[in-house]
Structure formats: C-alpha cells, structure tokens
Scaffold this active site. Sequence first.
Site, PDB file in Angstrom:
ATOM      1  N   GLY A 126      11.347 -19.002 -25.884  1.00  0.00           N
ATOM      2  CA  GLY A 126      12.487 -19.608 -25.186  1.00  0.00           C
ATOM      3  C   GLY A 126      13.399 -18.556 -24.583  1.00  0.00           C
ATOM      4  CB  SER A 129      11.897 -15.263 -27.237  1.00  0.00           C
ATOM      5  OG  SER A 129      12.026 -16.222 -28.247  1.00  0.00           O
ATOM      6  CG  ASP A 174      14.342 -28.119 -26.527  1.00  0.00           C
ATOM      7  OD1 ASP A 174      13.705 -28.993 -27.128  1.00  0.00           O
ATOM      8  OD2 ASP A 174      15.027 -27.254 -27.097  1.00  0.00           O
ATOM      9  NE  ARG A 300      14.315 -52.601 -39.740  1.00  0.00           N
ATOM     10  CZ  ARG A 300      14.937 -53.751 -39.924  1.00  0.00           C
ATOM     11  NH1 ARG A 300      16.126 -53.934 -39.385  1.00  0.00           N
ATOM     12  NH2 ARG A 300      14.389 -54.720 -40.639  1.00  0.00           N
ATOM     13  CD  GLN A 308      10.937 -35.429 -30.555  1.00  0.00           C
ATOM     14  OE1 GLN A 308      11.516 -35.407 -29.503  1.00  0.00           O
ATOM     15  NE2 GLN A 308      11.572 -35.457 -31.706  1.00  0.00           N
ATOM     16  CB  SER A 539     -11.418 -39.445  -7.547  1.00  0.00           C
ATOM     17  OG  SER A 539     -12.188 -40.478  -8.095  1.00  0.00           O
ATOM     18  CD  GLU A 638     -18.902 -40.486 -10.444  1.00  0.00           C
ATOM     19  OE1 GLU A 638     -19.357 -41.232 -11.334  1.00  0.00           O
ATOM     20  OE2 GLU A 638     -17.958 -40.812  -9.713  1.00  0.00           O
ATOM     21  CD  GLN A 673     -12.080 -46.457 -12.717  1.00  0.00           C
ATOM     22  OE1 GLN A 673     -12.267 -47.609 -13.079  1.00  0.00           O
ATOM     23  NE2 GLN A 673     -12.527 -46.004 -11.572  1.00  0.00           N
TER      24      GLN A 673
END
EC number: 2.7.1.11
Length: 793
Positions: A126, A129, A174, A300, A308, A539, A638, A673
């Site tokens: 971050g 650092s 973040d 709640r 995270q 695609s 493909e 897909q």
Amino acid sequence: MAGAAAPKRQDTRKFFENLSGAGKSIAVLTSGGDAQGMNAAVRAVVRMGIYVGAKVYFIHEGYQGMVDGGDNIKEATWESVSSMLQVGGTVIGSARCKEFRTHEGRLKAAHNLVQRNITNLCVIGGDGSLTGANLFREEWSGLLDELLQQGLIDEEAAQRNSALHIVGMVGSIDNDFCGTDMTIGTDSALHRIIEVVDAIMTTAQSHQRTFVLEVMGRHCGYLALVSALACGADWVFIPEMPPEDGWEDSMCQKLSENRADKKRLNIIIVAEGAIDSHNKAITPDYIKDLVVRCLGFDTRVTILGHVQRGGTPSAFDRILASRMGVEAVLALLEASANTPACVVSLVGNQAVRLPLMECVQMTQEVQKAMDEKKFDEAVRLRGRSFENNLSTYRLLSYRKADSELPNSSFNVAVMNVGAPAAGMNAAVRSAVRVGITEGHKMFAVNDGFEGFYKGQIKEIKWGDVGGWTGQGGSLLGTKRTLPGKHLDKIAEQMRIHNINALLVIGGFEAYVGLLELSSARDKYNEFCVPMVMVPATVSNNIPGSDLSIGSDTALNAITDTCDRIKQSASGTKRRVFIIETMGGYCGYLATVGGLAAGADTVYIYEEPFDIRDLQANVEHLTQKMKTSIQRGLVLRNENCNENFTTDFIYQLYTEEGRGVFDCRKNILGHMQQGGAPSPFDRNFGTKVAAKAMQWITRTLKDSYKGGRVFANSEETACLLGMRRRAMVFQPVSQLRDETDFVHRIPKEQWWLKLRPLMKILAKYKTSYDVSDSGQLEHVTRVRPKESNTSSAI
C-alpha cells in the site's frame, strides 16, 4: 507455442531483446496488508526477471525480512513460483515493520542487499510501504557511505551498488491509491462481498428483512460504493459522501417506500470509515437501532471483516497483477540513476508508469480534503473511476416522484440481441432507471429483433427491474435473429409504439443489426432516430471496444474450472489437460483465460499454427515433466483450426506423451455463458448503459425539430465502447472497415499483445513489443473538460 507471423513495422517497434537483465539482481517483496493477486505479481516478476537473465530474490516477511536478512532473502527459481497463481494472500509473507522506520533498521537492510548485489527492488504493497521504499532510495548513497565507514562493505561493493531502483505495484483491497483505476486485490474483495450479498438477499427475501452490511475500506468508500452499485443496495454510507443532516428520516422514508412497492428486502451497505457531516462515525448498530425504532423492520447486521481479504484471486486480479509484474521488470531494466521511483498503474485498459511520490502526495491530499470537509474535492482527487461510480449511483439510487421528473414525451426502447451474457440485466436495469429519471417512457422489447417484428413490446417501469443486477442470462429474452429480412414489420412496430430512440445491448448480431437498421434509413423514416449499442458478449469480439459485458464472468468461469482441473492432477503426477473454450473465432477467452490460469500453450485462430508448432509444444511439456512441476494445461479456442480439433490435439498429445505424461480433455461449453455476473460485469454494465442513455437524451434533444425526431447522420447510430483509457461513442458505419465479418472479429485486437507475456510466463522464447509499454507520465490534477464523445469509465 503457436508460431506468430513475422512482426509488422519492424523498424518502428521496440523489442525488449535489447533490454538485458544479465548481471542485475532484482528482489521482490510484499508489504503491509495482504491482498489477493499479490502472488500473481510475485510470480510475474520472478519469471520475467529470470527470462531476461537477471538473478531474482524473494524477500520473505516484507521489510522485516529485509532488515533481518539471512534466510529471509532467498534466490528464486522458475519452479519456486509454480502453483502460486491461484493462491490468495501472499506466499512470501508480509509483516508490519517498526524497525524499518528507524535509520538503524534501514542501514541493516541496505547491508543485506549490498551483500547480494541487489540494486533493483520491486515492492508490492500500500501507500505506506511504497513511501518507505522511496525514503530508502533517497537515503541509499548515505547508507552506503555509512557502511563503508564502518568497514562493513568495501569501495568496490559501494561502487557496484551505487544506485537503488524502485518500482512499486499497489496491492490493496481498498483501492485507495491515486493514479491507478484498480489496485491488486480490489476486484477479488468485491467478489467476496457480492457472494455474501447474493447469499444474504435470498434469506432476507424469505423473511422480509433489512440487512446492514459493513465492508472494509478504512478511509476509502470504493468497496462500499461499487458493491452498492453491483447489488442495487437501497442506501450506502461512504466517508467521501457524508449524508446531510436529517438523513435518518430520508433513509427510513426510502426504506418504507421500497417495502410499499412490494420489495421484500432492504440492503444497506456501510463502509467501515463512514461518517456523518459532523465527523461522527456511522456504525451498523446505530443504523440497525434506527430502522427498528422508526420502522419496526426485522433488521440484522453482518460485518464481513477479513473474509474480504481472503479466498482465491479473481481472473481480473491475476491478469492485472501479471501485466503489472512484467511491466515492473521492464521499468527496472530501463531505469537510470536519475529515474524517480515509479509505480505501475492501470488507467482504463492501459498500463502506465507514474512517479511514486506524486501518487502518494495525491493520496494524502484526499485525506487532507476530507479532514477539511471538502468532500467534492476529495471525490475529484480519488479519480475519474471513483467519480463515475458515484455519479452513476446517485443517478440510479433514488426514485423521484412523477411530479419531479422532467417530461420529455420521448419513447425509448431497450432490447437484448445475440447470445446471453452475464451483466445484460444490470445494463437493462440501469438504462430503464436512467431513462425514467430523464423523463422518457421506457419500452422493453422481448426476444431481440424477432420479438421486435412480432410486436413483443411493452412499457417497463422502475419497479419492474428491481433485483436485476445479480441475475445471469437475459431476463428480456434474447435471440440471434438479424433485422434485415423483417425491416417492414420492425418499422411498423416503431410507428405503432412511436419509438423515438433505440438502445441495443448485445453481441456481434447486435452490431450487424444496427448496421442493417442504419443502412435502411433512406427507405424507412422510422429508423431515423438515435440508436446506440452497448457490447455484451462473452466472446469480447466487437469492433470498437476493448471489453464487453459478460467476458469477465466467462473468464472467471474458465479460471475457476482450470484451477479445479489442475488441482485434480496434484495427486496423479505427470498429467496434461486439454481444455476447449468458447469465443467463436475470437481467441480472447482462451488467451486471457490462459494467462489467468497459468496455461502452457493456447491455440487460437488469430495466430496460425501447424504440426511443427504442435510438436514443439509437446516437447516443451516433456521437458517440463522432468522438473518438479509435473502437470500441464493447454487451452484451445473452439474455432482455432478446423482440422486440428480438440480431439485431434488430445490424441496427438496422448500419443506423443506416451510414457512421459497422460492426457485428459475437457470442453467447458455453456457454463461460460451462465452464472451470476461478476462484480466487474455488473458495474461495467450499469455504468455503460447509464452513459448510453445520457447520450440518447442529448441526441434526442438535438434531433427534435418541427415536432418530431429526425436523426439520419452517421454519428446518430453508434456503438459505445472502451478504447484504451476512455469510453467513446463511435458511428457503427465507421467501424465497418475495422471488421472481419466472415470470422466475426475485429481486424485488430489489443489483447494479442498479451500473447507474448503469456508465453514468457510459460517459459517460451518470444519477441515482446515494448513500444506500447508504460512510459513515465505525471499525475494530472486538473483535467480538461470531457467532450460529449468520450469519458472515462
């Protein structure tokens, strides 16, 4: 690896073959809080460093390891970064280090580096650092003098290590660092949040509950803001936008209106640093008590916490980190004694290098602006990506009363065309709500152009699109039918419903369909209306746009499957997997999926290959099986070659690898897909459709003359796409020359530049064009006013 055609314009392009790392030593460390994708960055730095002939070292446990030295600083090998790509956190460890903040600590660190002749440092962390790394660089010559005086190093060592080069990559969930649109780890953190929100929504719906979710982000509201956009939250609290006094009443009123509208749940998202306009913290418990007291709703609280930070990195983070890691090594090789410490950033879809301290200063200015309650200034400094997210959220979040809406008296139709793509529904929801806010009457066309000519058109209202952002597929229904044969009937339906503008969200058929409608304007006045297309296809094969809605979700499906398949080989050594991906003739999914999953070889139509290439690839894998990495991954698009089918390649590898490795094959098919759209696709779809609707409003006003809408210039039938750094509206007629209609792909595709990068990370010798790599730029504080045609996403 499939042999590339000879590079064009050899004289004007600069290849990195002349950038040798021979005799150089590079060290890589991760510091501060961990973030998913850091390992992908470490892997890219190590492999690119070894590839150019440099010695590469791991520094374990961040700056603490640099200060302690010893076994914490180890030489890295090609094999030592194998299997790191899919692991969250940081394998080489990270630690907060008080000692490095002292002069004595930095002196010890300098001594440890000089002993190993390390003068190139790659720091992933971050802003704290990176600031520490810059201070270290500025003190470097003084530290060497001290070491020399103390007799710890000799004159020759001081000379040899006279300059320290530093390149930073920002690893932080973040996304709070100025100068880059995305930091490593942010997208993965959004994946965790959205997975939880999607799960909570089902239980909240069952019981008619209100949920208050606290997400991470310290002083930055990016995670809260984007997750609110991506799940259609009722209310969001972020530090950059404190609510006005009296917000409690406004919020409760909105929640009760939503319930009255038959909505069975409410979601409120709170950033952990959320404050009110008096700098008082807004906590989830305070909001819960408020809702219970004022409305009596069953409420709640969920605090997501370190969930995270954890888990496997998303495809986006792996690709971002791999691109940044390679770019960081190039920046170190090109650095001279006077080059300032730089940070590798992503702007739009382009890698850039920015002076590290300019970015750090701007990041600090954001906090200063917030401390001084200059919140608009703070949002502006956060950058265009943040600003656009916020303005889109404001646009979509509040439903005005009918009396407050402008009355445009225009009718706008929205439709999906082509194969379904995750994120289409988020785009439709956004378009409908922005259209209603701008005063238009919105119409939904079911089943694409087929539904259009059959008259499957009905008005769609604000509440009809509630809860659509997290739904996969296409709720409107979509078909591949082109309008060309049914122009009479479509014109008749446009007349019956008095359609004044058209928004088409879809893939290649949508693009061709818009071309057909705009070409028929001289015959049918009904088509002389503003028409805009938003690309949505897994695609990613639409000319005029680097990215399309749905491709990120498909990439994650491919990456997840490849991870599982590779894991299945961990018990049975020496196994090679041949995996077929979708994409028609477009090799985007195979190539970028290969980069994210760590493939050994990827076969695509755009890069022709023959039996000699296949033979060379088998030999390459045979060599690999002699090392400690005893598994291989081969991806095949493909339609890459009609004769070298997936079965053929599987049989060839099985025969040629007999006695060395065995083979398995897997065709991924339609799972690419399906599924819930990724946070990126929800957010991208939401913002792009909102921008398209604003363009429609402007164009309708401009083309309304004599009591009717008449628009027949080529710029009134266009495609909105991301080009490098900006979102641009381009007339579809001008994109015709850029299209290979037979193979349904653009003639030039930006991601082909990622092919050499993928090959290098798989240990193939190749040419890598660096003429387009990030040049050192400056952070711009004052931006020119955006024109109507382009703006950042």
